[in-house]
Scaffold this motif. Sequence first.
Motif, short mmCIF file in Angstrom:
data_model
loop_
_atom_site.label_atom_id
_atom_site.label_comp_id
_atom_site.label_asym_id
_atom_site.label_seq_id
_atom_site.Cartn_x
_atom_site.Cartn_y
_atom_site.Cartn_z
N GLY A 1 -8.70 22.37 -7.93
CA GLY A 1 -7.31 22.67 -7.63
C GLY A 1 -6.85 22.28 -6.24
N GLN A 2 -7.71 21.65 -5.45
CA GLN A 2 -7.31 21.23 -4.12
C GLN A 2 -6.53 19.93 -4.16
OE1 GLN A 2 -11.22 21.17 -2.29
NE2 GLN A 2 -10.74 23.04 -1.13
N LYS A 3 -5.73 19.70 -3.09
CA LYS A 3 -4.96 18.47 -3.01
C LYS A 3 -5.70 17.47 -2.16
CE LYS A 3 -1.11 18.22 -0.59
NZ LYS A 3 0.32 18.33 -0.19
N ILE A 4 -5.80 16.24 -2.66
CA ILE A 4 -6.40 15.15 -1.93
C ILE A 4 -5.34 14.08 -1.73
CG2 ILE A 4 -8.12 13.30 -1.97
CD1 ILE A 4 -9.34 16.00 -1.53
N VAL A 5 -5.16 13.65 -0.49
CA VAL A 5 -4.21 12.59 -0.18
C VAL A 5 -4.99 11.30 0.00
CG1 VAL A 5 -2.40 11.77 1.36
CG2 VAL A 5 -2.68 14.23 0.95
N ALA A 6 -4.58 10.29 -0.75
CA ALA A 6 -5.28 9.00 -0.67
C ALA A 6 -4.27 7.90 -0.42
CB ALA A 6 -6.04 8.74 -1.95
N GLU A 7 -4.74 6.86 0.24
CA GLU A 7 -3.90 5.70 0.54
C GLU A 7 -4.60 4.46 0.01
OE1 GLU A 7 -1.63 4.10 4.48
OE2 GLU A 7 -3.82 4.11 4.57
N GLY A 8 -3.83 3.60 -0.64
CA GLY A 8 -4.48 2.39 -1.15
C GLY A 8 -3.50 1.43 -1.80
N SER A 9 -4.05 0.57 -2.65
CA SER A 9 -3.24 -0.46 -3.30
C SER A 9 -3.66 -0.61 -4.76
CB SER A 9 -3.42 -1.80 -2.57
OG SER A 9 -4.79 -2.21 -2.63
N ILE A 10 -2.80 -1.19 -5.54
CA ILE A 10 -3.11 -1.40 -6.96
C ILE A 10 -2.86 -2.86 -7.32
CG2 ILE A 10 -2.60 0.99 -7.62
CD1 ILE A 10 0.15 0.06 -8.57
N ARG B 1 0.85 -1.19 0.00
CA ARG B 1 0.00 0.00 0.00
C ARG B 1 0.89 1.25 0.00
NH1 ARG B 1 -5.27 -0.75 1.48
NH2 ARG B 1 -5.38 1.32 2.44
N PHE B 2 0.38 2.27 -0.64
CA PHE B 2 1.15 3.51 -0.74
C PHE B 2 0.20 4.68 -0.76
CE2 PHE B 2 0.21 2.09 -4.99
CZ PHE B 2 -0.12 3.25 -5.69
N GLU B 3 0.78 5.85 -0.66
CA GLU B 3 0.00 7.08 -0.68
C GLU B 3 0.20 7.77 -2.02
OE1 GLU B 3 1.00 9.61 2.57
OE2 GLU B 3 0.40 8.16 4.13
N VAL B 4 -0.86 8.46 -2.43
CA VAL B 4 -0.80 9.21 -3.68
C VAL B 4 -1.55 10.52 -3.47
CG1 VAL B 4 -2.91 8.19 -4.62
CG2 VAL B 4 -1.17 9.07 -6.20
N GLU B 5 -1.14 11.55 -4.19
CA GLU B 5 -1.77 12.87 -4.03
C GLU B 5 -2.42 13.27 -5.34
OE1 GLU B 5 1.53 15.24 -2.84
OE2 GLU B 5 1.48 14.57 -0.74
N PHE B 6 -3.75 13.48 -5.28
CA PHE B 6 -4.52 13.91 -6.45
C PHE B 6 -4.78 15.40 -6.36
CE2 PHE B 6 -5.98 9.45 -5.82
CZ PHE B 6 -5.59 8.93 -7.04
N ILE B 7 -5.10 15.97 -7.57
CA ILE B 7 -5.53 17.35 -7.62
C ILE B 7 -6.98 17.35 -8.09
CG2 ILE B 7 -4.62 17.67 -9.97
CD1 ILE B 7 -4.09 20.62 -9.14
N THR B 8 -7.86 18.01 -7.35
CA THR B 8 -9.28 18.01 -7.69
C THR B 8 -9.54 18.98 -8.82
OG1 THR B 8 -9.87 19.79 -6.15
CG2 THR B 8 -9.80 17.54 -5.26
N ARG B 9 -10.76 18.90 -9.30
CA ARG B 9 -11.15 19.78 -10.42
C ARG B 9 -11.03 21.24 -10.00
NH1 ARG B 9 -15.88 21.62 -13.35
NH2 ARG B 9 -15.67 21.11 -15.59
#
Length: 683
Positions: A83-92, A73-81
């Motif tokens: 412009g905000q930053k969303i931090v998510a944790e999960g697996s692929i 599992r790892f963390e990833v940072e998305f950018i919303t429509r």
Amino acid sequence: MEYADLVENSNDLIQVVGFDGQLLYVNQMWVDTLGYPRDEAYRMNFFNILHPDCHCRCGERVERLRTGESVPRFEVEFITRTGQKIVAEGSISLYREQGEARGIQGFFRDITLRKKTENALREREEQLRTIFESSVAGIAMLAPDGRFLQANPAFCNFLGYSENELKQMKITDVTHPDDIEDTLRRRQIARANRSQSIVCEKRYLRKDGSVFWAQLSSTWFFDPQGQPLYTVPVIQDITARKLAEERIRELAYYDGLTRLPNRQLLHDRLELALAQARRHDRQMALLFLDLDRFKGVNDTLGHAIGDRLLQIAAERLTACLRDNDTVARLGGDEFVILLADFKSSDNLPHVAGKILKALAQPFDLGVREVYISTSIGIALYPDDAEDAGELLRHADMAMYAAKEEGGNGFRFYSSEMNARAVARMDLESNLRRALDEKEFFIEYQPQIDLVSNRMAGLEALVRWRHPQLGVIPPAQFIPLAEETNLILPLGEWVMEQVFLQCCRWHANGLANRQVRVAINVSGRQFDQADFVEMVKRLLQQTGAKAHWFEFEITENVLMKDVQRTIATLRQIRELGIHVAIDDFGTGYSSLSCLKHLPLNRLKIDKSFIADIQTNADDRAIVSATIAMAKRLDLEVTAEGVETEGQYGFVYQRDCDEVQGFYFCRPLPADKVLDACRKHLDES
């Protein structure tokens, strides 16, 4: 169909991305969280929605999956429509269709809020760590048993230990031995009562053994069941303040010269000792000490030497006593000893004797060895007094009684002593009033020349006529006047009155008879720096002639400081005034000194004349004194001649003059001229 609903309605962000990065599927939570509509999302590349701060090693992870490895599992940072930053944790994992890998599917949970909380906590912890490390106050963490768990640099610096050294120690290892009991007691109370805070002052021991005073604030932390987890002591250095307080206390309660308790501290301890004696129905004693002949040391060797003698005396007194006794200095050469606990008053003479012996030993003062002694007065509670003031006063009175007996001894207080002291205080009060009310008068006792049988001189004798008590003998009030310094104004008044009276006599026929008038000069008068100037002033004011007078000064006064005495006597002789040594034989004259004194006359004390017919020693002393005076070219007057036998003895030894009731009692001033004419006619 059920599986599709689960995926679509999942709380996780679920996405499918082709190997080229194209988004193939996103669920509703993904859309709601990132804000991209599905039609827009499917036209987007996954890498375009990653936040610039995100350092995602996506390519590496995909290759690992394609080779059959798993990816943690790892963390990833998305950018919303927006412009905000969303931090998510999960697996692929690999996404397959009909068994063939088509892309990557990811399952992520939005942890933005959690990350913010963690970051805030991390920042807070860092702030606290900074405060902990940089605080000027010493901060530590202790286990419930007192072991050090942590200590900041300030705490380490205060005590001189490293943090690693402290972690091997307990709080009691660095606590001053005298404060360990209080420290353990406070910790036990805090644990028992679940107290969260303790504030106090305590002493620590540094690594080098020195004492460190600290203001301590200790906070306790407990678990939900009330069991102690740890304590956090915070200390601040108050050593300088405590030293200043101690210095102030010393100045307030201790004598600056001897470091003994002073009058204030003695009073406090005396009150406490009295309270305990009353409570336990037991005795206590107070010893009042005054050093004999100390003034002579100060006058001859100087105050610096005198101060050193007092310091040594204080050390010897302390060595004579037990730890629970108190020795205090009241001032000057007066000391007080408080014995709060003793088995029997029969032991007190032993204590007093021990003190007398200690102070009788020679004092090595550098310039010379000095011998002194002490007088001790003893008062007991409850026999002699029941309060501090009375006890101290009665011990003082007993000390004066010991001193009157010659010193180097001790006396217990008695009620008779108190009566004498009250009478003495009344006499002193009346004596002061008598000066203002002019109750003193002067009589004159003739001195007869044994060759011509004429009146050769007169001795002026001061008398006191008390309005209620009548005429008080000089022996009762002159010593008191000496002690209280009233002798100075009284002595000056006597000298002035005698000068004026002589002027009146000479104006009425005494001028041709060459009759001198003797005036007694007290030791206090003679020691005054302006004594000779005072005599000059009175001579000038009254118009009297210096050669009319003779000053009588006692032997002990003259011998106190021989060099200064010689200088003063020479000034008196230069004025034209004769000098007689009074009460000769009662003092401690050195004949080698006596021959250097500029004197005119010796007066043999009446104590030697009184028993001259029955006491061979007195006859030998009088004979030797007259012979010695002749050798020194001094005239001799015998005092107290009251019988024909006494007169005949001194006459046969070639004594020059006599004075006493055998010839004439003291006369008032208005009878002197008649007596002078009578002796002239009879001769």
